[in-house]
Structure formats: structure tokens, C-alpha cells
Scaffold this active site. Sequence first.
Site, mmCIF file in Angstrom:
data_model
loop_
_atom_site.group_PDB
_atom_site.id
_atom_site.type_symbol
_atom_site.label_atom_id
_atom_site.label_comp_id
_atom_site.label_asym_id
_atom_site.label_seq_id
_atom_site.Cartn_x
_atom_site.Cartn_y
_atom_site.Cartn_z
ATOM 1 N N ASP A 69 45.359 27.589 33.978
ATOM 2 C CA ASP A 69 45.371 28.765 34.838
ATOM 3 C C ASP A 69 46.781 28.990 35.386
ATOM 4 O OD1 ASP A 69 43.944 30.797 36.336
ATOM 5 O OD2 ASP A 69 44.520 29.609 38.074
ATOM 6 N N THR A 102 46.204 35.745 35.582
ATOM 7 C CA THR A 102 47.363 35.230 36.305
ATOM 8 C C THR A 102 48.471 34.784 35.366
ATOM 9 O OG1 THR A 102 46.229 33.125 36.390
ATOM 10 C CG2 THR A 102 46.090 34.500 38.324
ATOM 11 N N THR A 103 48.129 34.392 34.143
ATOM 12 C CA THR A 103 49.164 34.014 33.189
ATOM 13 C C THR A 103 49.793 35.276 32.621
ATOM 14 O OG1 THR A 103 47.624 32.284 32.558
ATOM 15 C CG2 THR A 103 49.633 32.445 31.288
ATOM 16 N N ASP A 400 37.692 31.969 38.032
ATOM 17 C CA ASP A 400 38.111 33.142 37.265
ATOM 18 C C ASP A 400 36.897 33.934 36.804
ATOM 19 O OD1 ASP A 400 40.576 32.009 37.612
ATOM 20 O OD2 ASP A 400 41.244 32.340 35.546
#
Length: 535
Positions: A69, A102-103, A400
Amino acid sequence: MALVMDEYGRPFIILKEQEQKSRLRGLDAQKANISAGKAVARILRTSLGPKGMDKMLQSPDGDVIISNDGATILEQMDVDNQIAKLMVELSRSQDYEIGDGTTGVVVMAGALLEQAEKLLERGIHPIRIAEGYEMASRIAVEHLEHIAHKFEFGVNNFEPLVQTCMTTLSSKIVNRCKRVLAEIAVKAVMAVADFERKDVNLDLIKVEGKVGGKLEDTELIYGIVIDKDMSHPQMPKQIEDAKIAILTCPFEPPKPKTKHKVDIDTVEKFQTIRLQEQKYFDDMVQKCKDVGATLVICQWGFDDEANHLLMHRNLPAVRWVGGVELELIAIATGGRIVPRFQELSPEKLGRAGLVQEKSFGTTKDRMIYIEQCANSRAVTIFIRGGNKMMIEETKRSLHDALCVARNLIRNNSIVYGGGSAEISCSIAVEAASDNYRGVEQYAIRAFADALDSIPMALAENSGLPPIETLSAVKSQQIKENNPCCGIDCNDVGTNNMSEQNVFETLIGKQQQILLATQVVKLILKIDDVITPAVY
Ligand code: ADP
Ligand code: MG
């Protein structure tokens, strides 16, 4: 830093403690900032997508974390540079707002910076680049609305939601059990969702984990699970139709023997005081029984003597329960937290159909399950797994998935994943760039190129030749006018992401583009960096 004027009115800048500061100005500042930002993005680039790599991080005190993550990786990394910290913040804001992506957001920002560097070298002013990016991001966000689909699902038909959560989980370590976990996440969100207000309070979903068992044993409990046991081993392990007193006040007799100075000079006096103490607690227990409680959950502890008495009087109790858990128990059982013992009354008791203590493994690991609650709007996801690292990563991955399900309840629009949405936006932005006369059109084209870096990274991470794959998919999208073509990361045999059921939420994707653009604009506008020099 101070701005002063000399005797002719010419301004000059005084840097306080000149020799201790280092200073970068103009293009040098922008270039240094860009390379710091790119460095952070490069770290995350290999983690993107279903075939992305995981990172192992060791904290200063030796704890090891393995994660895929983006937000977690950056959070744990000890970055020193100011600009790199901005990238960490970027990932964190995506995490706060959306939870997933988020990446991707950091990779996108890195690509925008890389393109900006080229434009700066060609002599384009940073402000023009920033403006061009802003225009391009608006075009892209609007285009996303065009290619988005409405997603119909109901309380009984939540299969589409499960599919979207599976996309999110497919890039995590837990992808082996993605079906099980996605179903759990969706059911949990459905249980606590408020469909009228279209909102989900994720605080009502408690995530607990215990080492042992298999990941497949992870279960959803319509109730609360707490990592505690009955205070006395001989208390009943199962209470049906429990009426629960939830106490945040001390549940024990006052202790004059140890806490105060008392002169006890005879055995009789000692006996009296002991009996009085006992009676005091006995009265407390009686009070609980009088109001009808069959279980006491207490924030404070009680000593062995009290424990023994409780057992004797047949009133099961749980001690040392944390504040957050008490609140959840109160919500779930419809009870009231009682802060003062005198205030205990029958209507303040919580109700649960079944409270039981379950044990795990061969060690004395026990947990208390509070089920069939009066108000079932608080649920627990109970994760099992081989080791602590796995459980922690499962918790993060589930977070997530829960966020994605929540986002879909808030707004049921989706776009296709696997880089297809980015490629489609890239084509649209590229096409729109011709309408702009000024220098901005270079920046807009650069934005289109930066969008391509997401599918490119996905292809690269899956072991496909990046440029060939991207250009093939892009030309297919243009030829078939089909925004569903993406990168076939798992080698399923089709590029069509709607056939592969790879979806992402529209708001998540839009947020990614907007946040990445904002941060890059911010970085480009910095032309003077003053830092304490390193010794
Ligand atoms: P993030 O932290 O940004 O969510 P992930 O590692 O979860 O990063 O990767 C998300 C990217 O992987 C998205 O672009 C998504 O569309 C893509 N993706 C996920 N599953 C698949 C799949 N089965 N096939 C192709 N692409 C996928
Ligand atoms: Mg993801």
C-alpha cells in the site's frame, strides 16, 4: 530571511546566519525539487498493479512491515527532504479522502514532474507549465465523467460491489483470498451503511486480528469481538439473552486498608473493616443484579477478591475493556455507558442475544463474541493469518476494500481499471491540446504523456514490454473507440477490462488526477529553497 533597503533604496536580502544556510534559486531549485519528487515516485512505481512488488520496511525499533500500500510504505519510510515529504502527504491525502489509489497518485505525480523537467529545459516558464497542467487536469477529469458508468446494485444484489473490491484486493498480498475478503468487506459495509444519507460510518466496522488459522478463516461477525476473556475461568462461557451493564466507573470496594492510614490495633477491628469492604462490594453486585444485568463489562479492573465474589454471586464480568470498544459495544447493544455506579438503571443495559467466549489454538487465546445485538449496526471483521505481518497487511488491504465499497455507496459511478481510463484520458487530452494557441499546449501534451505512465508502469510490472504494449492498447482504443481497453496484467487473454471485471471508482480516479496536479503545481512554483546547511 529579511528584506532591507540600502541608503539608495535598493533592496537586498539578508539571510540570517548566512553561513549556516544553503540556498537554491531559480531553475536550480526547481530541478532539485523535481528530482527529489521523482525519487519518491520511483520507489513506488514497482508496487503498482496486480503484479506489483511489495516493500519490506524495518522501523528503528526493529519491527518489520511488509506492504504493497503506497500510503503505508511512504508513511514508514523516513524521508528527510521537504519535497519528498510533500509526496508523502500526497499519498496520505488520497488515503484520507478515498482510501485506495495511494500508489497510483504518487506515480502520476512523479510522471508529471518528469515531463515538467523536460519542458523547463526547453525554456518554458514554470508558471506556464503549471497553468497548462491545470487545464489538462480539468479536461481529464471531465472526460472521466463521460466514460464513467453508473453501477446498479441493491441490498440483495451486491455482486458488482464485490467485483470492484476484488480489483482493489487483486494488487495486494492477500489476492489469493480476494473473493472471500471482498465479500466480507461488502457485507460489512452493507450492514452499517445508511442508504438514505448515502453514507457509511467506517468506525462501526471493527477490524480485529489474531495470529493462527488460515486467511480463509477470516469471518464477519454481526456484533462485536473483543480481545478479552471472562475475568474468572469458572464463569460461564456462554450467556444467552444477555443484559449488559457497561461501566466506566470502578467496580470494586474502596480500599482503606492499603490506600489510607488507619489505626487497626485489634483483630476485631480488622475483621470489621474487612467485612465492611466485602459488604460494600456485595451491595454493588446486588445492585447490578437488581437492575437485571447478567453480564458486566468494565473499563476498570477489579482485584482477585472482588473477582472471586463476582464468581460466587454468579455475575460474569469482563474487565479492562478499552474506551473505543466500550463505545462500540454500547452502540451495538443499544446500551448506555454508565460513568457513575449510582446511575445504573435497567433501561441503561445493553442487550445481546448471545455472548460467548471462544478459545483458539492450543494456547490460552480467548476472545469474547457479542452477537445478535439489539442494534446490529456495528460489525467486526475477524482476521486470521499465519503471522502478525500478514494480519497487519490484511487489515490495510481490507481498509482499501472497505473504502472502495463506501465510495461506491456514496457515488455509484465507476471507470475501468488496468490503465484504460488513463489511456482514454490521455487520448482526450492530447486531442484537446490543439485547441490551445499558447505555450500551454506543450504542457497539455506533456500531461497526456504523463497519463500514459500509469499503464506503462502496469505493463512493466507485469513483465510485458511497456512501450509496445501501451502503443498496441492505445491504437486499439482509438480504432474501436472503446475506453475499456487496458493492460492485461494477469495474462487473461483479453484487453477488455469490462470482461475482466476490473473496475475503479470514478471519484477515486478523479481525485488521483486532481491531487497529483495540485502537488506538482505547488512544487513547480517554488523557486527559492532556503534550508539549514548540513554539517
Ligand atoms: P493503488 O495503491 O494506487 O491502488 P494498486 O497496487 O492497488 O495501487 O494498483 C492499482 C492499479 O492496478 C490500478 O490502476 C488498477 O486498475 C490496476 N489493476 C488492478 N487489478 C488489475 C487487473 N486484474 N488487471 C489489470 N490491472 C489491474
Ligand atoms: Mg489499490
